[in-house]
Scaffold this motif. Structure first.
Motif, mmCIF file in Angstrom:
data_model
loop_
_atom_site.group_PDB
_atom_site.id
_atom_site.type_symbol
_atom_site.label_atom_id
_atom_site.label_comp_id
_atom_site.label_asym_id
_atom_site.label_seq_id
_atom_site.Cartn_x
_atom_site.Cartn_y
_atom_site.Cartn_z
ATOM 1 N N LYS A 15 -64.292 19.887 -50.488
ATOM 2 C CA LYS A 15 -64.895 19.860 -49.157
ATOM 3 C C LYS A 15 -63.911 19.182 -48.211
ATOM 4 O O LYS A 15 -63.132 18.337 -48.625
ATOM 5 N N GLU A 16 -63.967 19.563 -46.938
ATOM 6 C CA GLU A 16 -63.070 18.965 -45.960
ATOM 7 C C GLU A 16 -63.619 17.618 -45.504
ATOM 8 O O GLU A 16 -64.833 17.419 -45.425
ATOM 9 N N HIS A 50 -64.838 15.155 -42.908
ATOM 10 C CA HIS A 50 -65.471 15.385 -41.612
ATOM 11 C C HIS A 50 -65.699 14.064 -40.893
ATOM 12 O O HIS A 50 -65.327 12.994 -41.397
ATOM 13 N N VAL A 55 -64.462 25.699 -48.711
ATOM 14 C CA VAL A 55 -65.717 25.101 -48.243
ATOM 15 C C VAL A 55 -66.751 26.185 -47.964
ATOM 16 O O VAL A 55 -67.937 26.064 -48.322
ATOM 17 N N GLY A 108 -60.532 25.240 -46.049
ATOM 18 C CA GLY A 108 -61.648 25.700 -45.213
ATOM 19 C C GLY A 108 -62.362 26.884 -45.840
ATOM 20 O O GLY A 108 -63.604 26.965 -45.810
ATOM 21 N N GLU A 120 -54.850 17.794 -48.958
ATOM 22 C CA GLU A 120 -55.454 17.868 -47.626
ATOM 23 C C GLU A 120 -55.910 16.485 -47.161
ATOM 24 O O GLU A 120 -55.721 16.107 -46.004
ATOM 25 N N SER A 176 -57.481 19.566 -52.736
ATOM 26 C CA SER A 176 -58.223 18.660 -51.858
ATOM 27 C C SER A 176 -57.440 17.378 -51.613
ATOM 28 O O SER A 176 -57.392 16.869 -50.484
ATOM 29 N N GLN A 209 -59.947 16.221 -39.150
ATOM 30 C CA GLN A 209 -58.622 16.609 -38.663
ATOM 31 C C GLN A 209 -58.701 17.126 -37.234
ATOM 32 O O GLN A 209 -57.862 16.806 -36.384
ATOM 33 N N ASP A 210 -59.734 17.909 -36.938
ATOM 34 C CA ASP A 210 -59.891 18.452 -35.586
ATOM 35 C C ASP A 210 -60.159 17.343 -34.580
ATOM 36 O O ASP A 210 -59.636 17.357 -33.462
ATOM 37 N N ASP A 223 -72.132 22.785 -36.660
ATOM 38 C CA ASP A 223 -71.459 22.350 -37.883
ATOM 39 C C ASP A 223 -70.930 20.925 -37.727
ATOM 40 O O ASP A 223 -70.676 20.460 -36.623
ATOM 41 N N THR A 224 -70.741 20.261 -38.862
ATOM 42 C CA THR A 224 -70.137 18.928 -38.839
ATOM 43 C C THR A 224 -68.668 19.047 -38.432
ATOM 44 O O THR A 224 -67.956 19.931 -38.901
ATOM 45 N N ARG A 247 -64.805 18.640 -38.302
ATOM 46 C CA ARG A 247 -63.731 18.291 -39.222
ATOM 47 C C ARG A 247 -62.986 17.073 -38.666
ATOM 48 O O ARG A 247 -62.690 16.991 -37.472
#
Length: 583
Positions: free
Chosen positions: A129-130, A132, A196, A193, A244, A241, A394-395, A389-390, A392
């Motif tokens: 999972k990323e 968040h 996920v 992504g 990342e 993972s 990173q974003d 959505d939750t 990310r």
């Protein structure tokens, strides 16, 4: 170096036998920073506490205490009101103390006398999972707590208890065998992504398809028993993972040692066996549980904490109990700090209770849950994307940097300044990430807070850019005067003006603040200290000329500037924030 508060407490304590007599019980001296500058720097209400015992009016008790105090070289002492004792530090004392810390890299903050082995468990994302926005607070708060404890001299083990085991992996592997088998044998066959998204599809299938449920459970059995193909697939997912996650940890300059749920898998059976032998385990609808004290259902019956499920699998509590035992026995931890959201408070209270009832926690070991609130959007709701959505992590970090870059480029255009792309990119990265970190850490961690790029990037107010700018102002003075502040020879402090004295006093309270944060684990106390330091420094610059002052006042004020900058740099580093030489 002893802080002024500690020194005054020691002096107050030493005066009491002369005041009270050996036969009278001596309470802990009551001395705290003054709530208002008009009462001095520190204040004691000890006379009020002793008045009844001595059978004398508080003001008479205060006079007797003051008569026996030896503080002529440190502060002025006065009595106010019904019997409060006020202490005001003398400029000469402040000058001497600043002189002492000037040549000290630690700025007078002594390491603790009895360092401990401390585990800080933080961040803890889930494999496949990323990361968040929900991982932001644990990562930032945990890193800051670890930095402060390390600076204080403790031996800190920074652990990342990632979710890398259990039913979700059997479910994902079973689904990928059908939907994307290449991902189970080839490294990075899918972006994280995409993985996920496939996990979400696997969960929907698992909830609706009994046959797929059974297949998923069989893959869990294969994983636990070490079947090569399943084990290899699991390792590929974990490795992807980890890479990342590391991108984000590197960006935030956060160091962690991964020790996921899988690490403790070999020790889960022993948890069940030992709890059974202790008579704490009971069967409940086929599951093995410990019935908790103080937790009941609507009928008033004790709630069970499941240790082993009906299918023989284990629960989060089992893993946490195994991890707790390992950290105490093998890591020799004397304190274990868990940094998670407040929603997990009951979970920690429950498995802590089981561990205590099992007598697995020695008296020398302290367990601490450090809870924190939610990150909310400006609408007051849980921070999410427009689609619901939750976000990310990173974003979120990338946008902070991008917004900072746009603001910086616009400011440079307005000021007709020309800077290199390297300068712009570096400055935008430092300010953007610092703003995100500081906006979080400056809040009381138990509270929810509103995430606002506009507020956190503001050059005014309690923000990272405001603090960074205060540091930059000192560097600007150094450049303008062509002075290497670190090479001022035999600098002499002269404190005459009120802003100088106020700034000096604040600098010298760093040790007290760090002691408080170490005790209660609220990094926002350090943030508030640094914010007030920046305010007091800016007021000092407005009212006290530095480069235009005559000697020896000029050098004295340069030293005060340097000490301010060094204090800011040290304090910000303990929050995980880097400084800039120019902005």
């Amino acid at each position: 170096m002893s802080s002024a508060l500690l020194l005054l407490r020691q002096k107050l304590q030493a005066s009491l036998p002369l005041t009270l007599g050996a036969e009278i019980f001596l309470p802990e001296p009551l001395l705290v920073p003054a709530s208002n500058p008009k009462f001095g720097d520190y204040q004691s209400n000890l006379p009020l506490a002793l008045a009844k015992t001595l059978g004398k009016p508080p003001r008479i008790v205060a006079e007797e205490i003051v008569k026996n105090l030896d503080l002529a070289d440190i502060c002025d002492v006065s009595i106010a009101g019904a019997g409060f004792i006020n202490f005001t530090l003398k400029p000469n004392y402040l000058e001497q103390e600043l002189q002492k810390i000037y040549g000290d890299d630690r700025l007078g903050v002594a390491p603790v006398q009895k360092p401990q082995k401390i585990v800080v468990d933080f961040s803890s994302p889930n494999i496949a999972k990323e990361m968040h926005v929900g991982h932001l607070r644990s990562t930032i708060i945990g890193d800051s707590i670890a930095r402060i404890l390390e600076f204080q001299g403790h031996e800190v083990l920074r652990l990342n208890h990632v979710g890398d085991w259990g039913t979700q992996f059997g479910m994902l592997i079973a689904y990928l065998q059908e939907a994307y088998p290449e991902a189970l044998v080839t490294q990075d066959a899918l972006d994280l992504g995409d993985l996920v998204a496939l996990y979400r599809q696997a969960k929907q299938r698992f909830d609706a398809d009994p046959e797929f449920q059974e297949k998923s459970r069989q893959e869990v059995v294969n994983l636990q028993s070490g079947v090569e193909a399943t084990r290899r697939a699991w390792q590929l997912l974990c490795q992807q993972s980890r890479r990342e996650f590391q991108v984000i940890y590197d960006l935030l300059e956060v160091e962690l040692i991964e020790r996921g749920e899988s690490f403790y898998n070999p020790f889960l059976g022993a948890v069940v066996e030992d709890l059974t032998q202790l008579g704490l385990l009971e069967e409940n609808e086929g599951a093995k549980c410990v019935f908790l004290e103080g937790f009941t259902n609507k009928s008033g019956d004790k709630l069970p904490l499941i240790i082993q499920k009906t299918d023989g699998g284990y629960n989060y509590a089992t893993t946490d109990l195994a991890a707790l035992r390992y950290r105490i026995k093998e890591d020799q931890a004397q304190k274990i700090i868990y940094v998670t959201d407040a929603g997990q408070a009951n979970h920690f209270t429950q498995f802590f209770q089981v561990a205590r009832r099992a007598d697995w926690i020695p008296e020398t070991v302290q367990l601490v849950h450090v809870p924190f609130g939610l990150v909310k959007g400006e609408d007051g709701k849980k921070l999410k994307t427009r689609s619901g959505d939750t976000i990310r992590l990173q974003d979120l970090l990338d946008e902070a940097i991008d917004r900072t870059r746009q603001d910086l480029e616009q400011r440079l255009t307005t000021e007709a300044r020309t800077e290199t792309a390297e300068f712009i990119n570096h400055t935008a990265k430092i300010i953007g990430l610092s703003a995100v970190k500081y906006a979080d850490l400056s809040q009381n961690r138990t509270s929810d807070y509103i995430f606002s790029y506009d507020k956190m990037l503001n050059l005014q107010g309690n923000t990272a850019p405001y603090l960074l700018y205060a540091y930059v102002r000192v560097q600007g003075i150094s450049r303008k005067g062509e002075i290497d502040l670190d090479k001022l020879t035999n600098p002499r402090l002269i404190l005459q003006e009120s802003p100088e004295i106020t700034l000096a006093k604040h600098i010298l309270t760093l040790e007290e603040i760090l002691a408080e944060v170490t005790q209660d684990l609220y990094p926002n106390r350090l943030c508030q200290y640094l914010f007030e330091l920046s305010q007091k420094f800016n007021q000092f610059l407005e009212q006290c000329p530095v480069l235009k002052a005559e000697e020896p006042m000029r050098t004295s004020r340069l030293v005060l500037c340097n000490l301010t900058a060094r204090t800011l740099k040290l304090g910000l580093s303990l929050l995980g924030i880097s400084v800039l030489e120019r902005m």
